[in-house]
Motif scaffolding. Structure first.
Motif, PDB file in Angstrom:
ATOM      1  N   ASP A 228       0.833  -1.201   0.000  1.00  0.00           N
ATOM      2  CA  ASP A 228       0.000   0.000   0.000  1.00  0.00           C
ATOM      3  C   ASP A 228       0.871   1.255   0.000  1.00  0.00           C
ATOM      4  O   ASP A 228       0.424   2.332  -0.403  1.00  0.00           O
ATOM      5  CB  ASP A 228      -0.906  -0.021   1.236  1.00  0.00           C
ATOM      6  CG  ASP A 228      -1.907   1.113   1.234  1.00  0.00           C
ATOM      7  OD1 ASP A 228      -2.733   1.167   0.302  1.00  0.00           O
ATOM      8  OD2 ASP A 228      -1.850   1.956   2.148  1.00  0.00           O
ATOM      9  N   LYS A 231       1.472   3.835  -2.965  1.00  0.00           N
ATOM     10  CA  LYS A 231       0.608   4.988  -3.240  1.00  0.00           C
ATOM     11  C   LYS A 231       1.341   6.303  -3.014  1.00  0.00           C
ATOM     12  O   LYS A 231       0.905   7.347  -3.495  1.00  0.00           O
ATOM     13  CB  LYS A 231      -0.635   4.929  -2.351  1.00  0.00           C
ATOM     14  CG  LYS A 231      -1.577   3.784  -2.677  1.00  0.00           C
ATOM     15  CD  LYS A 231      -2.775   3.790  -1.728  1.00  0.00           C
ATOM     16  CE  LYS A 231      -3.712   2.626  -2.036  1.00  0.00           C
ATOM     17  NZ  LYS A 231      -4.839   2.555  -1.051  1.00  0.00           N
ATOM     18  N   LYS A 234       2.048   8.309  -6.048  1.00  0.00           N
ATOM     19  CA  LYS A 234       0.944   8.863  -6.826  1.00  0.00           C
ATOM     20  C   LYS A 234       0.393  10.104  -6.137  1.00  0.00           C
ATOM     21  O   LYS A 234       0.122  10.082  -4.940  1.00  0.00           O
ATOM     22  CB  LYS A 234      -0.163   7.816  -6.980  1.00  0.00           C
ATOM     23  CG  LYS A 234       0.316   6.502  -7.610  1.00  0.00           C
ATOM     24  CD  LYS A 234       0.854   6.737  -9.025  1.00  0.00           C
ATOM     25  CE  LYS A 234       1.312   5.445  -9.655  1.00  0.00           C
ATOM     26  NZ  LYS A 234       1.914   5.671 -11.010  1.00  0.00           N
TER      27      LYS A 234
END
Length: 433
Positions: A228, A231, A234
């Motif tokens: 995770d 991310k 981004k």
């Protein structure tokens, strides 16, 4: 980053769990755990090819060498910078200009090496870069993302510290092509199960440590693919106001970041925002590269119309963002290039290579902002009289000190030579007074 590079990198990372290699048996890591807890970090903004700092941070108005730009006041009393850096002018209370940098390397490759490592190139040894050293000393074992990330450029490698601390290279969109999981999770699980059975056979056939290390590589790779934490690369979930402040185009944007704010959607802007997100996640070192500074021709038009507006918005947004989030005290932001540019303007309206005197920037990371340290003479051709020149190793030592890294740390190279961290550079006392 190609597949071979990535697998090599991860293989080396797996080796971290093995006993300390002979190449760094002399390393001192007494405070490493403490640094990890404090989440100290460094973001390097590297201007590839030698920016003309005489037109950015140390102008010479009225001098024949000064060029056409004017100085403007900043939020740091008495510190003036280029008129084409208005947003950075509002952040100068957070940053210090080192105006008496004086280095020895005016060749691009040698200059980049020296500024990244604090050592001049030596054919007998490859020295570790800023990124490798900070990753080594401040790396957080609890995150899946490698501790040294380079955005938009390859940076410099780990030297004799080994591939564990090599830069993990991504583009400004945070894309790592070989980490895309182009299949359903169920199918990936089936493949990994099959691989595990094959590896189990090798591991039980007395083939040494190789199968075990290979399994570690696969495990770390899969962990990163499915993490995770990826991310952090981004920026889509950032508020529009934040993206606009960095200059990232927002469809239907409302200029929420302020009247008159320009949106330039450059790779540099995006990279600066990704860098902040990575540091926030726990990555200790991120380098952002901005190219286009080899200004032998048409220097001032290129600066005014292209480079400085981009630099101004991305750099100022990063420093302001870190300060507003309470992260600047523990995060050092450093701005530098290979070297400076000649005070003399050549026949092509350009400036050539000049390492004798130039400027860099240091912000945060325990250093004192709002000042200009050192000075050059009236026409910018030399460090001013009675001013101590600042070397690359001095800047590096100061940044590492600000991060809490002991300058007594000594590594042992592969040829068994002890090497003190930052090449025994002198701490710049003004940054801490």
């Amino acid at each position: 980053m190609n597949r071979r590079h990535f697998m090599s990198h991860m293989a080396a990372s797996a080796a971290l769990t093995a006993p300390v290699a002979a190449s760094f048996t002399g390393a001192l890591r007494a405070n490493a755990k403490e640094l990890q807890k404090k989440q100290k970090a460094c973001i390097m903004l590297f201007m590839n090819a030698g920016p003309p700092t005489i037109d950015i941070w140390d102008l010479k108005p009225g001098a024949p060498t000064g060029g056409p730009f004017k100085e403007i006041e900043t939020s740091a009393p008495g510190v003036k910078i280029s008129e084409h850096m208005p947003m950075m002018a509002k952040q100068m209370h957070n940053a210090a200009i080192l105006r008496s940098m004086s280095t020895r390397e005016a060749d691009h490759n040698r200059g980049r090496y020296y500024m990244h490592t604090g050592y001049v190139p030596n054919p007998s040894v490859e020295h570790p870069s800023y990124g490798a050293v900070v990753a080594r000393e401040c790396g957080n074992d609890n995150i899946d993302i490698p501790p040294f990330v380079s955005i938009g450029g390859g940076s410099f490698g780990p030297g004799f510290l080994g591939a564990s601390y090599a830069p993990f290279v991504v583009d400004s969109n945070g894309d790592v092509r070989n980490l895309r999981m182009d299949m359903q999770p169920e199918r990936l699980a089936q493949r990994l199960q099959m691989l595990s059975q094959i590896e189990g056979g090798f591991a039980s056939s007395s083939r040494g440590d190789a199968p075990i290390e290979h399994k570690k590589v696969i495990d770390r790779t899969v962990a990163l693919m499915t993490s995770d934490q990826m991310k952090a690369f981004k920026i889509d979930d950032e508020p529009d106001a934040v993206k606009e402040r960095y200059g990232v185009t927002v469809p239907g944007g409302t200029a929420a970041a302020g009247q008159g704010m320009m949106r330039r959607n450059t790779t540099f802007s995006r990279s600066c925002l990704v860098a902040r997100r990575l540091v926030e996640r726990g990555v200790p070192f991120v380098e952002v590269e901005m190219g286009g500074w080899d200004l032998h021709n048409d220097t001032h038009n290129t600066l005014k119309n292209n480079l400085l507006p981009v630099l101004d918005q991305g750099m100022s947004a990063l420093i302001e963002d870190l300060a507003q989030r309470g992260m600047l005290e523990d995060t050092s932001v450093i701005w530098m290039g290979d070297f400076g540019r000649t005070p003399r303007i050549n026949a092509r309206a350009g400036r050539d290579h000049w390492a004798r005197c130039w400027s860099t920037i240091v912000a945060g990371g325990g250093t004192k902002g709002g000042q200009a340290v050192g000075a050059t003479n009236e026409d910018g051709t030399a460090v001013a009289d009675n001013v101590d020149p600042i070397k690359s190793e001095d800047m590096m030592a100061s940044v590492l000190k600000g991060l809490g890294i002991s300058l007594e740390t000594t590594y042992t190279s592969k040829n068994n030579r002890p090497m003190k961290i930052a090449n025994s550079g002198k701490v710049i006392k003004e940054l801490f007074s």
